[in-house]
Design a protein around this motif. Structure first.
Motif, PDB file in Angstrom:
ATOM      1  N   PHE A 149     -37.178 -49.175 -29.647  1.00  0.00           N
ATOM      2  CA  PHE A 149     -36.503 -49.237 -30.946  1.00  0.00           C
ATOM      3  C   PHE A 149     -35.670 -50.513 -31.097  1.00  0.00           C
ATOM      4  N   GLY A 150     -36.220 -51.652 -30.711  1.00  0.00           N
ATOM      5  CA  GLY A 150     -35.521 -52.928 -30.833  1.00  0.00           C
ATOM      6  C   GLY A 150     -35.481 -53.421 -32.271  1.00  0.00           C
ATOM      7  N   PRO A 151     -34.704 -54.459 -32.513  1.00  0.00           N
ATOM      8  CA  PRO A 151     -34.590 -54.985 -33.888  1.00  0.00           C
ATOM      9  C   PRO A 151     -35.884 -55.645 -34.353  1.00  0.00           C
ATOM     10  N   LYS A 152     -36.128 -55.550 -35.645  1.00  0.00           N
ATOM     11  CA  LYS A 152     -37.284 -56.202 -36.260  1.00  0.00           C
ATOM     12  C   LYS A 152     -36.798 -57.003 -37.470  1.00  0.00           C
ATOM     13  N   PRO A 153     -37.508 -58.062 -37.836  1.00  0.00           N
ATOM     14  CA  PRO A 153     -37.105 -58.826 -39.024  1.00  0.00           C
ATOM     15  C   PRO A 153     -36.992 -57.922 -40.243  1.00  0.00           C
ATOM     16  N   ARG A 154     -35.893 -58.075 -40.971  1.00  0.00           N
ATOM     17  CA  ARG A 154     -35.672 -57.238 -42.152  1.00  0.00           C
ATOM     18  C   ARG A 154     -34.787 -57.958 -43.149  1.00  0.00           C
ATOM     19  N   ASP A 155     -34.792 -57.477 -44.359  1.00  0.00           N
ATOM     20  CA  ASP A 155     -33.974 -58.033 -45.431  1.00  0.00           C
ATOM     21  C   ASP A 155     -32.732 -57.163 -45.588  1.00  0.00           C
ATOM     22  N   TYR A 156     -31.557 -57.757 -45.397  1.00  0.00           N
ATOM     23  CA  TYR A 156     -30.309 -57.001 -45.458  1.00  0.00           C
ATOM     24  C   TYR A 156     -29.689 -56.988 -46.857  1.00  0.00           C
ATOM     25  N   SER A 157     -30.311 -57.659 -47.817  1.00  0.00           N
ATOM     26  CA  SER A 157     -29.706 -57.787 -49.138  1.00  0.00           C
ATOM     27  C   SER A 157     -29.524 -56.430 -49.809  1.00  0.00           C
ATOM     28  N   ILE A 158     -28.464 -56.347 -50.592  1.00  0.00           N
ATOM     29  CA  ILE A 158     -28.113 -55.122 -51.312  1.00  0.00           C
ATOM     30  C   ILE A 158     -28.140 -55.421 -52.812  1.00  0.00           C
ATOM     31  N   LYS A 159     -28.716 -54.524 -53.581  1.00  0.00           N
ATOM     32  CA  LYS A 159     -28.783 -54.730 -55.028  1.00  0.00           C
ATOM     33  C   LYS A 159     -27.585 -54.076 -55.709  1.00  0.00           C
ATOM     34  N   LEU A 160     -26.953 -54.850 -56.608  1.00  0.00           N
ATOM     35  CA  LEU A 160     -25.874 -54.309 -57.430  1.00  0.00           C
ATOM     36  C   LEU A 160     -26.194 -54.591 -58.894  1.00  0.00           C
ATOM     37  N   ASN A 161     -25.839 -53.681 -59.750  1.00  0.00           N
ATOM     38  CA  ASN A 161     -26.027 -53.902 -61.175  1.00  0.00           C
ATOM     39  C   ASN A 161     -25.152 -55.074 -61.635  1.00  0.00           C
ATOM     40  N   HIS A 162     -25.631 -55.798 -62.623  1.00  0.00           N
ATOM     41  CA  HIS A 162     -24.919 -56.982 -63.101  1.00  0.00           C
ATOM     42  C   HIS A 162     -23.515 -56.634 -63.608  1.00  0.00           C
ATOM     43  N   LYS A 163     -23.388 -55.507 -64.275  1.00  0.00           N
ATOM     44  CA  LYS A 163     -22.076 -55.106 -64.800  1.00  0.00           C
ATOM     45  C   LYS A 163     -21.087 -54.811 -63.674  1.00  0.00           C
ATOM     46  N   VAL A 164     -21.601 -54.281 -62.569  1.00  0.00           N
ATOM     47  CA  VAL A 164     -20.747 -54.003 -61.419  1.00  0.00           C
ATOM     48  C   VAL A 164     -20.247 -55.318 -60.810  1.00  0.00           C
ATOM     49  N   THR A 165     -21.134 -56.301 -60.717  1.00  0.00           N
ATOM     50  CA  THR A 165     -20.760 -57.615 -60.185  1.00  0.00           C
ATOM     51  C   THR A 165     -19.706 -58.284 -61.060  1.00  0.00           C
ATOM     52  N   LEU A 166     -19.896 -58.218 -62.368  1.00  0.00           N
ATOM     53  CA  LEU A 166     -18.920 -58.811 -63.286  1.00  0.00           C
ATOM     54  C   LEU A 166     -17.562 -58.132 -63.152  1.00  0.00           C
ATOM     55  N   LEU A 167     -17.561 -56.797 -63.053  1.00  0.00           N
ATOM     56  CA  LEU A 167     -16.308 -56.060 -62.915  1.00  0.00           C
ATOM     57  C   LEU A 167     -15.593 -56.432 -61.616  1.00  0.00           C
ATOM     58  N   ALA A 168     -16.365 -56.638 -60.554  1.00  0.00           N
ATOM     59  CA  ALA A 168     -15.776 -57.021 -59.267  1.00  0.00           C
ATOM     60  C   ALA A 168     -15.108 -58.386 -59.368  1.00  0.00           C
ATOM     61  N   ARG A 169     -15.742 -59.337 -60.014  1.00  0.00           N
ATOM     62  CA  ARG A 169     -15.166 -60.674 -60.155  1.00  0.00           C
ATOM     63  C   ARG A 169     -13.917 -60.640 -61.032  1.00  0.00           C
ATOM     64  N   LYS A 170     -13.960 -59.848 -62.077  1.00  0.00           N
ATOM     65  CA  LYS A 170     -12.779 -59.707 -62.927  1.00  0.00           C
ATOM     66  C   LYS A 170     -11.626 -59.061 -62.149  1.00  0.00           C
TER      67      LYS A 170
END
Length: 209
Positions: free
Chosen positions: A90-111
Motif C-alpha cells: 500500500f505504498g504511495p502512488k502519483p495522485r492529484d491532491y487538488s480540491i475543488k471549491l465553488n467560486h462563490k466560496v473562494t470569493l467569500l474567503a478572500r473577502k
C-alpha cells in the motif's frame, strides 16, 4: 471605512479612499477561510511520490521456502514485502491532491481575509508609483518610510511591474503580487497588506463580480 493615501515617502497625500464594505467590512467566515487555505496548500503538493509494489520489482519468482513447516510466515519469492528489498504494501502512488471549491466560496474567503486585515488596521494604501530601475535599496527605503520594515509584507500591484518585483525579490519577508492573483493564504500569512490605489480598484472589480 476611509484610509489615508500615502506616497512612497510615507507622507500623507491629503487624499482618502473608502474601502468597500462588501469586501473589507463583512463578518469573516472562519470555516470558508479554512477551506480555501486547505485548497491552496493542497495545490502546492506535487503528488509525484511513488513506491514499487511486489509486482513491479525485478527479481526471481522462485519460491524461497516450503509452504508449511518452516516455522515462519509464507513469504513466497524474493519480492515479498516481508523481505528486505521487497515490494512495499500500500505504498504511495502519483495522485492529484487538488480540491475543488465553488467560486462563490473562494470569493467569500478572500473577502473574509481582507476584512480581518481591515479590522486589524493592517492595510496601507499608497499612490501608484514606479521604480526607474530594479534596486533593492530603493524598495527597502519604501518599506522604512511606510514603517512596515521587519514585518511580513504583501505588496499588491495593479499589473506586472518588473522593476518593483525584482527590487523586492531578495527580501525574505516580502512578496509582491498582482491584484488579480490575490489569494486567501497570502493575505492571512502577511502581517501587513500594502496596495496601490489602482490595485484596490482592481480588487473591487474582481471580488464584486
Amino acid at each position: 471605512m476611509e484610509i489615508n493615501v500615502l506616497n512612497i515617502k510615507g507622507e500623507n497625500t491629503g487624499r482618502k479612499v473608502t474601502l468597500n464594505e462588501s469586501i473589507f467590512g463583512i463578518e469573516p467566515n472562519d470555516h470558508v477561510l479554512y477551506l480555501d487555505v486547505k485548497r491552496y496548500m493542497a495545490a502546492q503538493r506535487q503528488g509525484t511520490a511513488k513506491s514499487k509494489e511486489r509486482s513491479e520489482h525485478a527479481g526471481s519468482t522462485r519460491k524461497l521456502g516450503r509452504q508449511k513447516g518452516g516455522g515462519g510466515a509464507r513469504r513466497g519469492d524474493i519480492n515479498s514485502p516481508l523481505l528486505k528489498g521487497g515490494g512495499r504494501v500500500f505504498g504511495p502512488k502519483p495522485r492529484d491532491y487538488s480540491i475543488k471549491l465553488n467560486h462563490k466560496v473562494t470569493l467569500l474567503a478572500r473577502k473574509s481575509a481582507l476584512s480581518y486585515k481591515a479590522k486589524d488596521d493592517a492595510i496601507i494604501i499608497v499612490e501608484d508609483f514606479n521604480l526607474e530601475a530594479p534596486k533593492t535599496k530603493d524598495f527597502v527605503n519604501i518599506t522604512k518610510n511606510l514603517k512596515v520594515d521587519g514585518k511580513k509584507l504583501l505588496f499588491l500591484l495593479p499589473e506586472v511591474n518588473k522593476n518593483v518585483y525584482l527590487s523586492a525579490r531578495n527580501l525574505q519577508r516580502t512578496e509582491v503580487m498582482v491584484a488579480s492573483t490575490l489569494n486567501t493564504y497570502k493575505v492571512l500569512d502577511a502581517d501587513v497588506v500594502v496596495m496601490t490605489e489602482n490595485s484596490l480598484k482592481a480588487i473591487d472589480e474582481i471580488l464584486n463580480k
